[in-house]
Write a protein that holds these residues in place. Structure first.
Motif, short mmCIF file in Angstrom:
data_model
loop_
_atom_site.label_atom_id
_atom_site.label_comp_id
_atom_site.label_asym_id
_atom_site.label_seq_id
_atom_site.Cartn_x
_atom_site.Cartn_y
_atom_site.Cartn_z
N SER A 115 45.21 6.68 5.21
CA SER A 115 46.44 7.95 4.96
C SER A 115 46.95 7.74 3.62
O SER A 115 47.46 6.49 3.24
N ASP A 139 50.14 13.06 1.71
CA ASP A 139 49.84 14.16 2.78
C ASP A 139 48.23 14.14 3.06
O ASP A 139 47.88 15.41 3.57
N SER A 140 47.62 13.26 2.91
CA SER A 140 45.99 13.32 3.06
C SER A 140 45.62 11.97 3.76
O SER A 140 46.25 10.90 3.70
N SER A 157 42.03 9.75 3.63
CA SER A 157 40.59 9.48 2.89
C SER A 157 39.71 8.90 3.82
O SER A 157 40.11 7.79 4.61
N THR A 182 38.02 14.00 2.39
CA THR A 182 39.47 13.90 2.16
C THR A 182 39.87 14.86 3.09
O THR A 182 39.47 16.16 3.19
N ARG A 234 43.00 17.05 4.40
CA ARG A 234 44.52 17.53 3.83
C ARG A 234 44.73 18.80 4.34
O ARG A 234 43.79 19.72 4.64
N ARG A 235 46.04 19.14 4.68
CA ARG A 235 46.55 20.50 5.19
C ARG A 235 47.61 20.82 4.28
O ARG A 235 48.05 20.09 3.34
N HIS A 279 53.11 14.03 10.73
CA HIS A 279 53.55 14.37 9.48
C HIS A 279 55.26 13.74 9.60
O HIS A 279 55.75 14.24 10.76
#
Length: 444
Positions: free
Chosen positions: A386, A389-390, A392, A404, A406-407, A427
């Motif tokens: 992590s 915000d993503s 990998s 990757t 990601r939102r 989050h």
């Protein structure tokens, strides 16, 4: 069955016709599969020699479930609420079939965002843990929110203001929780709860010199056979790793903290099956000096260890924030505050971290956004990290960056967990968590 294997259903006034072969795909334990059992005495009616059964249920859901039995794939029309479909699948005994068709075997490079669940409690979440059946739990403050695989919230586990330090699923129905002892309260420690009802099942005790003592439990782990592990801190410097028997819940051992080995404050415990050792990692910022070691409970010693103690410290030094033993058990992967990945060779008694800055290629920090410490995980030969915000995904023998996740909103990721063929990412904004799934393979 009459009619050359044909069966007719009148479901809520809508007629469906299928074959006994299709019904056999439901399994004998389901309501529809039970129709094939000659001992099931159900009256039928209808012309043309075709058995017909009336079921007073939702016809739209029945159409989807019948198509799933025919084709093996699940296609839910946009107008049909999934929770309604799950309810009907439960009635027919097809919930396991729906779950199997809902998503495929886990593959980090094929994950798709399936759902985002908003938090229902104030405060930042501290941990998220995946359940073996595809559900999860979220720990924050003195409570653990529990969700089944349909993401329906179950009764939460409340610890009456004790801080939750870690949580782990022993199985789909049992949740293990570690908590901090409050000053003068003699609470904290470790306990097992029902993941369905939230009820207390067992409280684990620690004894020193045959006297039961209160303690703070930190990181949790368990092996594949019989033992549970927790980092422990007692009031009288009784620091170490506690061991309990999974069957009886009784204390089986206690590995006291030797000089130079920080065990009681451990951030991460991980059992290594091939070598029968426990990895213990105490990391920055909980400790000024990072320590990673392998504990051999049979020999009662530290079989391997690494520490950055004694190294020159500066604000620019790379500090280890998380660690995980790789699945081949030959190395430990670590990550620092710059999101660099590094590796420690477990086959060597000397040597430092072999750092790589390749992860920085995917580092995307949003200006003004609160950051979280990075976390690591492994699954199916892939490495997950992590970063803000993503998440990998690294694959192959050299762990090359391949995907990757990601939102667009939710803030930085403070924790994530993989289990039940799902990835859950928590989050830091309002405890919202994302659910990532691998789509089922196409049926040709």
């Amino acid at each position: 069955m009459a009619g050359g294997g044909r069966v007719r259903f009148n479901v809520g006034g809508q007629v469906f016709e299928t074959t006994t072969t299709t019904l056999a795909n439901a399994g004998r334990d389901s309501m529809l599969g039970a129709l094939l059992d000659s001992s099931w005495n159900v009256s039928s009616s209808g012309g043309g020699g075709v058995a017909e059964y009336f079921i007073d249920r939702n016809p739209a859901c029945f159409a989807v479930l019948l198509d799933m039995l025919r084709t093996g794939s699940l296609h839910v029309p946009p107008h049909l609420p999934e929770k309604l479909l799950y309810r009907e699948a439960l009635y027919y005994g097809l919930l396991d079939h729906v779950r199997a068709a809902r998503w495929g075997a886990f593959d980090g490079d094929r994950l798709r965002l399936a759902a985002s669940v908003p938090g229902r409690a104030p405060g930042d979440g501290t941990a998220i843990r995946a359940a073996p059946d595809g559900g999860c739990c979220v720990a924050h403050g003195g409570a653990v929110r529990v969700y089944n695989w349909m993401l329906d919230e179950r009764r939460p586990v409340s610890l009456d203001h004790s801080q939750v330090n870690d949580a782990a699923y022993l199985d789909a129905g049992t949740l293990l929780i570690a908590a901090r002892e409050r000053l003068g309260k003699c609470d904290g420690g470790m306990a097992a709860f029902s993941a369905v009802s939230g009820e207390l099942r067992h409280r684990f005790r620690v004894a020193h010199d045959r006297q039961v003592k209160s303690f703070t439990a930190g990181a949790l782990a368990f092996d594949q056979d019989s033992s549970l592990f927790a980092s422990c801190k007692g009031r009288l410097n009784e620091y170490g790793i506690g061991v309990w028997d999974r069957a009886t819940g009784e204390q089986a051992d206690f590995f006291y903290e030797p000089p130079g080995c920080a065990l009681g404050d451990a951030d991460k415990l991980q059992w290594l099956d091939a070598t029968n050792v426990l990895m213990v990692a105490t990391l920055f910022p909980k400790a000024d000096n990072c320590f990673i070691g392998l504990l051999d409970f049979r020999a009662k010693n530290v079989a391997w260890s690494w520490s950055d103690a004694g190294a020159a410290a500066s604000l620019d030094d790379k500090r280890v924030l998380h660690a995980i033993a790789m699945e081949d058990e030959r190395s430990v992967c670590v990550i620092n505050q710059y999101d660099d990945l590094g590796f420690l060779d477990l086959r060597s008694g000397a040597g430092g971290v072999r750092w790589s800055s390749r992860s920085k290629l995917m580092n995307r920090k949003v200006p003004g956004e609160e950051s979280c410490y990075p976390k690591l995980a492994t699954h199916g030969g892939q490495l997950f990290s992590s970063m803000n915000d993503s998440i990998s995904v690294f694959s192959g023998p050299e762990y090359v960056l391949t995907s990757t996740l990601r939102r667009s909103h939710g803030g930085a990721i403070c924790d994530f967990s993989i289990g039940g063929d799902r990835l859950f990412a928590l989050h830091n904004e309002e405890n919202v968590f994302d659910v990532w799934e691998t789509p089922p393979p196409p049926i040709i």
